[in-house]
Design a protein around this motif. Structure first.
Motif, mmCIF file in Angstrom:
data_model
loop_
_atom_site.group_PDB
_atom_site.id
_atom_site.type_symbol
_atom_site.label_atom_id
_atom_site.label_comp_id
_atom_site.label_asym_id
_atom_site.label_seq_id
_atom_site.Cartn_x
_atom_site.Cartn_y
_atom_site.Cartn_z
ATOM 1 N N PRO A 78 26.158 -1.704 130.504
ATOM 2 C CA PRO A 78 24.651 -3.166 130.247
ATOM 3 C C PRO A 78 23.832 -3.076 129.678
ATOM 4 O O PRO A 78 23.053 -2.143 128.586
ATOM 5 N N GLY A 79 23.681 -4.423 129.373
ATOM 6 C CA GLY A 79 22.966 -4.839 128.126
ATOM 7 C C GLY A 79 23.518 -5.230 127.278
ATOM 8 O O GLY A 79 24.807 -4.888 126.809
ATOM 9 N N PRO A 80 22.281 -5.052 125.451
ATOM 10 C CA PRO A 80 22.605 -5.169 124.823
ATOM 11 C C PRO A 80 23.716 -3.111 123.953
ATOM 12 O O PRO A 80 23.354 -2.863 123.982
ATOM 13 N N ASP A 81 24.940 -3.865 123.612
ATOM 14 C CA ASP A 81 25.931 -2.812 123.545
ATOM 15 C C ASP A 81 25.360 -2.843 121.924
ATOM 16 O O ASP A 81 26.064 -3.393 120.865
ATOM 17 N N VAL A 82 24.733 -2.230 121.340
ATOM 18 C CA VAL A 82 23.778 -1.955 119.789
ATOM 19 C C VAL A 82 23.546 -0.287 119.760
ATOM 20 O O VAL A 82 23.329 0.058 119.874
ATOM 21 N N SER A 83 24.211 -0.290 118.326
ATOM 22 C CA SER A 83 24.031 0.697 117.539
ATOM 23 C C SER A 83 23.518 0.435 116.321
ATOM 24 O O SER A 83 23.765 0.361 115.464
ATOM 25 N N ASP A 84 22.412 1.629 115.765
ATOM 26 C CA ASP A 84 22.207 1.605 115.048
ATOM 27 C C ASP A 84 22.735 2.323 113.434
ATOM 28 O O ASP A 84 23.370 1.942 112.596
ATOM 29 N N VAL A 85 24.349 2.463 114.478
ATOM 30 C CA VAL A 85 24.988 3.788 113.603
ATOM 31 C C VAL A 85 26.445 2.945 113.984
ATOM 32 O O VAL A 85 26.555 2.930 115.161
ATOM 33 N N PRO A 86 27.653 2.646 113.117
ATOM 34 C CA PRO A 86 28.708 2.448 113.547
ATOM 35 C C PRO A 86 29.353 3.138 114.035
ATOM 36 O O PRO A 86 29.482 4.387 113.885
ATOM 37 N N PRO A 87 30.992 3.148 114.224
ATOM 38 C CA PRO A 87 31.754 3.959 114.675
ATOM 39 C C PRO A 87 32.152 4.838 113.610
ATOM 40 O O PRO A 87 32.784 4.127 112.813
ATOM 41 N N PRO A 88 32.419 5.791 113.529
ATOM 42 C CA PRO A 88 32.966 6.879 112.437
ATOM 43 C C PRO A 88 34.643 6.273 112.045
ATOM 44 O O PRO A 88 34.261 6.357 110.757
ATOM 45 N N GLY A 89 34.925 5.260 112.481
ATOM 46 C CA GLY A 89 36.358 5.161 112.643
ATOM 47 C C GLY A 89 36.361 4.508 111.922
ATOM 48 O O GLY A 89 37.042 3.898 111.309
ATOM 49 N N LEU A 90 35.354 3.375 112.489
ATOM 50 C CA LEU A 90 34.776 1.950 111.532
ATOM 51 C C LEU A 90 35.062 1.583 110.331
ATOM 52 O O LEU A 90 34.887 1.225 109.739
ATOM 53 N N ALA A 91 33.723 3.494 109.792
ATOM 54 C CA ALA A 91 32.968 3.408 108.630
ATOM 55 C C ALA A 91 34.187 3.459 107.795
ATOM 56 O O ALA A 91 34.511 3.042 106.293
ATOM 57 N N ARG A 92 35.213 4.272 108.852
ATOM 58 C CA ARG A 92 36.351 5.028 107.518
ATOM 59 C C ARG A 92 37.142 3.905 107.196
ATOM 60 O O ARG A 92 37.663 4.106 105.736
ATOM 61 N N ALA A 93 37.586 2.826 107.786
ATOM 62 C CA ALA A 93 38.642 1.207 108.358
ATOM 63 C C ALA A 93 37.950 1.080 106.694
ATOM 64 O O ALA A 93 38.630 0.254 106.303
ATOM 65 N N GLN A 94 36.872 0.769 107.135
ATOM 66 C CA GLN A 94 35.960 -0.174 106.330
ATOM 67 C C GLN A 94 35.925 0.561 104.802
ATOM 68 O O GLN A 94 36.194 -0.150 103.323
ATOM 69 N N ALA A 95 35.842 1.741 104.288
ATOM 70 C CA ALA A 95 35.447 2.434 103.077
ATOM 71 C C ALA A 95 36.713 2.007 102.851
ATOM 72 O O ALA A 95 37.157 1.994 101.546
ATOM 73 N N LEU A 96 38.286 2.441 103.832
ATOM 74 C CA LEU A 96 39.582 2.213 103.374
ATOM 75 C C LEU A 96 39.585 0.699 102.458
ATOM 76 O O LEU A 96 40.325 0.687 101.599
ATOM 77 N N ALA A 97 39.216 -0.627 103.409
ATOM 78 C CA ALA A 97 39.335 -1.296 102.701
ATOM 79 C C ALA A 97 38.821 -2.018 101.530
ATOM 80 O O ALA A 97 39.717 -2.613 100.354
ATOM 81 N N ARG A 98 37.820 -1.381 100.899
ATOM 82 C CA ARG A 98 37.325 -1.388 100.219
ATOM 83 C C ARG A 98 37.537 -0.982 98.916
ATOM 84 O O ARG A 98 38.029 -1.284 97.382
ATOM 85 N N GLN A 99 38.159 0.335 99.353
ATOM 86 C CA GLN A 99 38.568 1.153 97.906
ATOM 87 C C GLN A 99 40.279 0.380 97.469
ATOM 88 O O GLN A 99 40.557 0.330 96.313
ATOM 89 N N ALA A 100 41.002 0.093 98.931
ATOM 90 C CA ALA A 100 42.230 -0.957 98.537
ATOM 91 C C ALA A 100 41.225 -2.099 97.760
ATOM 92 O O ALA A 100 42.610 -2.547 96.822
ATOM 93 N N CYS A 101 40.902 -2.918 97.379
ATOM 94 C CA CYS A 101 40.293 -3.910 97.037
ATOM 95 C C CYS A 101 40.261 -2.932 95.377
ATOM 96 O O CYS A 101 40.238 -3.816 94.567
ATOM 97 N N ALA A 102 39.430 -2.145 95.382
ATOM 98 C CA ALA A 102 39.348 -1.427 94.161
ATOM 99 C C ALA A 102 40.490 -1.381 93.288
ATOM 100 O O ALA A 102 40.366 -1.488 92.409
ATOM 101 N N VAL A 103 41.423 -1.444 93.830
ATOM 102 C CA VAL A 103 42.950 -0.509 93.189
ATOM 103 C C VAL A 103 43.725 -2.043 92.918
ATOM 104 O O VAL A 103 43.813 -2.114 91.885
ATOM 105 N N GLY A 104 43.636 -2.671 94.089
ATOM 106 C CA GLY A 104 43.739 -4.469 92.846
ATOM 107 C C GLY A 104 43.218 -4.753 92.251
ATOM 108 O O GLY A 104 43.740 -5.337 91.334
ATOM 109 N N LEU A 105 41.961 -4.666 92.496
ATOM 110 C CA LEU A 105 41.515 -5.366 91.353
ATOM 111 C C LEU A 105 41.659 -4.723 89.783
ATOM 112 O O LEU A 105 41.652 -5.420 88.211
ATOM 113 N N SER A 106 41.550 -3.499 89.615
ATOM 114 C CA SER A 106 41.726 -2.580 88.872
ATOM 115 C C SER A 106 43.230 -2.891 87.962
ATOM 116 O O SER A 106 43.271 -3.674 86.503
#
Length: 227
Positions: free
Chosen positions: A18-46
């Motif tokens: 109920p109300g705003p579904d907001v958190s100051d901290v992202p779900p740990p799994g989402l943070a891991r997924a985004q970190a992996l996406a960034r790492q994959a981009c870095a590997v591709g650019l290199s």
């Protein structure tokens, strides 16, 4: 529906609060997924070098994702060189186009982790001596950083329109005339587009466990191989 059939509701896998579904901290799994996406981009650019094709860079990224347990992506990995930096659609996959001595690579990666979270990251790299493109990318990276610093949990997606991005673009002395999906001009050399294109999917609705994070800075070059 017949009398002998028992209907079952089809509902989201996550619950809404109920109300705003907001958190100051992202779900740990989402943070891991985004970190992996960034790492994959870095590997591709290199992997970018003159003569390396879009298809070869795509395979480098795919190999990295596979080594990290990723079996699926929610849309194709976009790899664009030259004119293809202006294309970011699932119908246009990486092709045989090879990097020139002076070029721009746009890379957009979308992994789905084994636990079901979605990542999304766009990165660019300027290849060779191209000051105008390098300046445009640096400007967009500053806009992206200021936009992230400006955002707060619970902020509507449109609340920052014209805010930090406008200020940084002006401070750049006109090097970046416009940002967003439509792009803009970078030092007269080509178009620039911030993949800080506000791609926080679901930013103004309840958070979803699989949603991706903010996009990343990118440069789209209208004529990377010419003068």
């Amino acid at each position: 529906m017949t009398g002998s059939t028992t209907a079952k509701r089809i509902v989201p896998a996550w619950s809404y609060k109920p109300g705003p579904d907001v958190s100051d901290v992202p779900p740990p799994g989402l943070a891991r997924a985004q970190a992996l996406a960034r790492q994959a981009c870095a590997v591709g650019l290199s992997a970018l070098e003159p003569g390396r094709s879009e298809e070869e860079i795509d395979l480098v990224v795919s190999d990295f994702l596979a080594q990290n347990g990723v079996e699926h992506v929610w849309t194709i990995t976009n790899v664009g060189l030259g004119e293809n930096t202006k294309i970011c659609f699932p119908t246009k996959g990486p092709g045989p186009l090879k990097a020139a001595e002076r070029d721009v690579l746009m890379l957009d990666v979308h992994p789905i982790t084994p636990d079901g979270h979605w990542g999304d990251c766009t990165r660019c790299r300027v290849l060779g001596d191209w000051p105008e493109a390098s300046l445009a990318l640096a400007d967009l990276e500053r806009i992206h950083a200021k936009t992230l610093a400006f955002c707060r949990p619970g902020m509507p997606a449109g609340a920052g329109s014209g805010g930090p991005s406008h200020g940084v673009a002006g401070a750049a002395g006109g090097a970046v005339a416009h940002t967003g999906r439509g792009g803009g001009r970078a030092g007269g050399a080509g178009t620039a587009s911030a993949a800080a294109r506000s791609r926080h999917r679901g930013a103004d609705r309840p958070s979803q466990p699989r949603a991706a994070g903010m996009g990343e800075p990118s440069v789209m070059a209208a004529n990377p191989r010419g003068a």
